[in-house]
Write an enzyme that holds these catalytic residues in place. Structure first.
Site, PDB file in Angstrom:
ATOM      1  N   HIS A  61      22.756  36.657  42.977  1.00  0.00           N
ATOM      2  CA  HIS A  61      22.772  37.877  42.172  1.00  0.00           C
ATOM      3  C   HIS A  61      21.394  38.403  41.757  1.00  0.00           C
ATOM      4  O   HIS A  61      21.176  38.788  40.603  1.00  0.00           O
ATOM      5  CB  HIS A  61      23.642  37.663  40.929  1.00  0.00           C
ATOM      6  CG  HIS A  61      25.112  37.518  41.213  1.00  0.00           C
ATOM      7  ND1 HIS A  61      25.696  37.947  42.378  1.00  0.00           N
ATOM      8  CD2 HIS A  61      26.118  36.977  40.460  1.00  0.00           C
ATOM      9  CE1 HIS A  61      27.000  37.688  42.335  1.00  0.00           C
ATOM     10  NE2 HIS A  61      27.285  37.096  41.202  1.00  0.00           N
TER      11      HIS A  61
ATOM     12  N   HIS B  91      30.129  44.044  38.724  1.00  0.00           N
ATOM     13  CA  HIS B  91      30.698  42.732  38.401  1.00  0.00           C
ATOM     14  C   HIS B  91      31.640  42.743  37.199  1.00  0.00           C
ATOM     15  O   HIS B  91      31.617  41.810  36.391  1.00  0.00           O
ATOM     16  CB  HIS B  91      29.549  41.738  38.179  1.00  0.00           C
ATOM     17  CG  HIS B  91      29.855  40.330  38.551  1.00  0.00           C
ATOM     18  ND1 HIS B  91      30.683  39.515  37.805  1.00  0.00           N
ATOM     19  CD2 HIS B  91      29.451  39.577  39.597  1.00  0.00           C
ATOM     20  CE1 HIS B  91      30.750  38.320  38.373  1.00  0.00           C
ATOM     21  NE2 HIS B  91      30.017  38.325  39.463  1.00  0.00           N
TER      22      HIS B  91
ATOM     23  N   GLU C 205      34.297  42.439  43.939  1.00  0.00           N
ATOM     24  CA  GLU C 205      32.930  42.914  44.150  1.00  0.00           C
ATOM     25  C   GLU C 205      32.796  43.444  45.570  1.00  0.00           C
ATOM     26  O   GLU C 205      32.784  42.681  46.527  1.00  0.00           O
ATOM     27  CB  GLU C 205      31.945  41.764  43.912  1.00  0.00           C
ATOM     28  CG  GLU C 205      32.098  41.113  42.558  1.00  0.00           C
ATOM     29  CD  GLU C 205      31.566  39.678  42.538  1.00  0.00           C
ATOM     30  OE1 GLU C 205      30.424  39.450  42.936  1.00  0.00           O
ATOM     31  OE2 GLU C 205      32.317  38.783  42.135  1.00  0.00           O
TER      32      GLU C 205
HETATM   33  C1  BGC Z   1      30.271  34.595  42.314  1.00  0.00           C
HETATM   34  C2  BGC Z   1      30.672  33.341  41.585  1.00  0.00           C
HETATM   35  C3  BGC Z   1      29.905  33.282  40.322  1.00  0.00           C
HETATM   36  C4  BGC Z   1      30.195  34.532  39.531  1.00  0.00           C
HETATM   37  C5  BGC Z   1      29.465  34.581  38.241  1.00  0.00           C
HETATM   38  C6  BGC Z   1      30.549  35.768  41.457  1.00  0.00           C
HETATM   39  O1  BGC Z   1      30.125  36.921  42.081  1.00  0.00           O
HETATM   40  O2  BGC Z   1      30.936  34.679  43.533  1.00  0.00           O
HETATM   41  O3  BGC Z   1      30.432  32.196  42.344  1.00  0.00           O
HETATM   42  O4  BGC Z   1      30.241  32.155  39.584  1.00  0.00           O
HETATM   43  O5  BGC Z   1      29.822  35.646  40.280  1.00  0.00           O
HETATM   44  O6  BGC Z   1      28.166  34.302  38.401  1.00  0.00           O
END
Ligand code: BGC
Length: 402
Positions: free
Chosen positions: A156, A230, A367
């Protein structure tokens, strides 16, 4: 007298507001009776009381830039409250089958909570959403090493991704509905990514009851870009109970299986006969106990689906129906992939809006994006952006009830 906010309204700082077609600057309140003045000042809070968002809890300067919350209200009374810190959707009020509005996203009441500890509640994710193996990629023969912030991989956008920066905000009127335009320039070398990246994200709460998110970006050096959103959705009660009874559809014949670190192996595997087949509406909880190795690796669903698309335009790719509230959410996107994450890492340590403690699997993320680790998989649709090109993506979360 109707005191509710009449249209898309910046909650804070105070601006002249329309009340029954009169415009009353807040400075002018002194000339009114104290009781009326108080009522007018409080009217923003009253109109948003269900969302329990107090503007002053977000009004702060960070890195020299002003942070605030902005409210978008469409013609049908849907409301989205968004902060320009991380572009976070703080609340999203949507009616159930009886017309009763309720907040359908998880999050916090204060900016401090978001700064303190958030599992990416409601934010914009960038410069690269999802994982990059070992935080490493190569462009034009040069190896770039990113921060390894997730089991040796990059997740991310890094230590301070786009979810933790202040975006410049501008309210824009559009014929579709009220909108908030956010811009952010990520400098060359920020989080060790090459190229200065100029990004724009516009949230529109359309009069067709959609939260539309339009992204664009341009760079001055070759780089990788994969922007996404998200929000953790819970159409039943905003996170007070789990999402296991939500019925999900994902229009995808294949998904990208992962290793233990949730990095795609490169295979595009058929969903047929597996717990990953959501082509027919299926409650999320039904197959979670499956012994499928992929379910073990993800500790539940935390995977990317390869969407069955007709072309590159905006297209319906997924939907979620929650039977008790009757709320129905459709997802449309221009992207080739969809990460469905069912809140496996929520564990009761996040105390959110109105004191709600978010227990295991009380929110789900859809997402829309390019596939994880694309920079290291030349066979996947490319996430490279070169100077002179324009990155664009559009995603719509459309709400109704039945
Ligand atoms: C990911 C997860 C993660 C979550 C929060 C999601 O986009 O796929 O693995 O734990 O985000 O960080």
């Amino acid at each position: 007298m109707e005191l509710a906010v009449l249209d898309a309204t910046l909650l804070y700082p105070p601006t002249p507001r329309k009340v029954n077609a009169m415009t009353i600057p807040r400075d002018g309140l002194a000339v009114l009776g104290p009781a009326l003045a108080f009522a007018l000042l409080m009217s923003d809070y009253v109109s948003n009381s269900q969302a329990q968002i107090k503007p002053e809890a977000f009004h702060r300067t960070i890195d020299g830039s002003q942070v605030d919350v902005y409210m978008l209200k469409n013609a049908n009374g849907l409301e989205a409250t968004i902060t320009n810190y991380g572009g976070i959707v703080v609340s999203l009020m949507v009616p159930d089958k009886n017309g009763k509005p309720g907040d359908v996203v998880l999050g916090y009441d204060t900016l401090n909570d978001y700064i303190g500890n958030t599992p990416y509640f409601g934010c914009l994710v960038g410069r690269y959403g999802n994982r990059i193996a070992k935080g490493r990629f190569t462009i034009d023969g040069v190896v770039y090493q990113l921060a390894q912030n997730n089991l040796g991989n990059a997740l991310h956008g890094g230590l301070k991704g786009f979810d933790k920066v202040v975006w410049q905000a501008e309210k824009v009127d559009s014929s579709d509905g009220p909108a908030l335009k956010l811009t952010y320039t990520s400098k060359d070398g920020e989080e060790d990514y090459p190229g200065t990246l100029r990004c724009t994200v516009t949230y529109t709460l359309t009069n067709k009851n959609e939260l539309k998110i339009e992204y664009s970006a341009e760079t001055d050096k070759p780089t990788f870009v994969n922007l996404t959103h998200h929000s953790y959705f819970n159409l039943k009660d905003g996170g007070a109970s789990d999402i296991l009874g939500h019925e999900l559809v994902i229009k995808a014949s294949r998904f990208t299986p992962v290793d233990k670190g949730l990095i795609p192996t490169g295979e595009l595997r058929s969903v047929a006969g597996t717990p990953f087949d959501f082509n027919k509406p299926t409650a999320i909880g039904v197959r979670l106990a499956s012994e499928d190795e992929q379910m073990q690796f993800g500790t539940g669903y935390d995977h990317n689906w390869v969407l069955d698309r007709q072309g590159k335009d905006l297209e319906l790719v997924a939907s979620v129906y929650e039977p008790t509230s009757g709320r129905f959410m459709e997802v449309l996107t221009t992207e080739p992939g969809l990460q469905f994450y069912c809140g496996n890492f929520l564990n009761g340590t996040n105390k959110g809006k109105g004191g709600t403690v978010y227990q295991h699997r009380t929110g789900l993320c859809l997402e829309t994006q390019h596939f994880p680790d694309s920079p290291n998989h030349p066979d996947f649709p490319s996430t490279e952006l070169k100077p002179g090109e324009k990155y664009t993506q559009t995603t719509v979360y459309r709400f109704s009830a039945k």
